[in-house]
Design a protein around this motif. Sequence first.
Motif, PDB file in Angstrom:
ATOM      1  N   TYR A   4      10.903   0.579   7.513  1.00 22.37           N
ATOM      2  CA  TYR A   4       9.847  -0.016   7.220  1.00 22.37           C
ATOM      3  C   TYR A   4      11.646  -1.380   7.406  1.00 22.37           C
ATOM      4  CZ  TYR A   4       6.046   2.195   6.108  1.00 22.37           C
ATOM      5  OH  TYR A   4       5.297   2.979   6.758  1.00 22.37           O
ATOM      6  N   THR A  17       4.057 -11.218   2.413  1.00 22.26           N
ATOM      7  CA  THR A  17       3.237 -11.672   2.824  1.00 22.26           C
ATOM      8  C   THR A  17       2.374  -9.760   2.047  1.00 22.26           C
ATOM      9  OG1 THR A  17       4.215  -9.632   4.501  1.00 22.26           O
ATOM     10  CG2 THR A  17       3.970 -11.683   5.235  1.00 22.26           C
ATOM     11  N   ARG A  19       0.924  -7.329   3.385  1.00 21.46           N
ATOM     12  CA  ARG A  19       1.993  -5.749   3.870  1.00 21.46           C
ATOM     13  C   ARG A  19       3.549  -5.610   2.972  1.00 21.46           C
ATOM     14  NH1 ARG A  19       2.279  -5.162  10.182  1.00 21.46           N
ATOM     15  NH2 ARG A  19       2.494  -3.122   9.616  1.00 21.46           N
ATOM     16  N   GLU A  22       3.331  -5.253  -0.683  1.00 19.90           N
ATOM     17  CA  GLU A  22       2.822  -3.606  -0.709  1.00 19.90           C
ATOM     18  C   GLU A  22       4.040  -2.666  -0.613  1.00 19.90           C
ATOM     19  OE1 GLU A  22      -0.540  -0.500   0.103  1.00 19.90           O
ATOM     20  OE2 GLU A  22      -0.562  -2.118   0.933  1.00 19.90           O
ATOM     21  N   ALA A  23       5.184  -2.537   0.088  1.00 14.06           N
ATOM     22  CA  ALA A  23       5.813  -1.533   1.076  1.00 14.06           C
ATOM     23  C   ALA A  23       7.028  -2.197  -0.101  1.00 14.06           C
ATOM     24  CB  ALA A  23       6.104  -2.177   2.093  1.00 14.06           C
ATOM     25  N   LEU A 115       7.579  -5.228   9.759  1.00 16.41           N
ATOM     26  CA  LEU A 115       6.704  -6.604   8.740  1.00 16.41           C
ATOM     27  C   LEU A 115       7.464  -7.400   9.163  1.00 16.41           C
ATOM     28  CD1 LEU A 115       6.027  -3.383   8.398  1.00 16.41           C
ATOM     29  CD2 LEU A 115       5.150  -3.613   5.547  1.00 16.41           C
TER      30      LEU A 115
END
Length: 229
Positions: A4, A17, A19, A22-23, A115
């Motif tokens: 990622y 962000t 996303r 969370e990552a 991302l």
Amino acid sequence: MNLYIVATPIGNLQDITLRASEALLTANLIVTESTSKTGILLEFLRKQFPNIKEADHKIISMTEDEEEIKIPQIIKILEENDIVLTSEAGTPLVSDPGFKLVREAAKRGINIISLPGPSAVIAALTSSGLPTDKFMFLGYIPKKPTKINEILTTVRDLKSKIGISVIFFESPHRLVEDLKIIEQQMGNIDIVIARELTKVHEEVLRGKIGDIINGFESNQPKGEFVLVI
């Protein structure tokens, strides 16, 4: 497994962000240019998202000088685990380490997921008031005057033919000297200088390059700069 590529804030931590948050919180391994900056961001995210089940983080530093040395170790981990790649700030790989790792992961068929998020390049361009339909990012201005002259010759040709906006990163201690070289090569052009984007002392200067040079000669430049021509 997945690699990622996670963009992180260039200043204001609230620009992260959902996303990306969370990552970062759920990643078992984070590869980053600055472990201290990433640690500060993780601490911020823990407070913002207490309900996310956090992983037992392991953080590996990877500067530009370390990239080739550490790629085999990271690829071996990627064969069995998801990994998050971040830079010190902004979008990874943009004048930051990571390109060689991503290239090697792609060669090995590892899934690569970007991302998107904060970018000083796009933030400066969109707030500049200069044309945004065609633009070129050329990284940091070279240190050698001969190299600067070569690049500016190309920039001048592109601007005359297709009206392209050109973006550079610049350091404060070289700003005035390099602006003078640009003025010598391109005349008293309109230029935009974005300083400390998204931070407390954010400033966007627009005007003739000669006027901006005069302003910085009387007031020593400080911070991180993005130039848009």
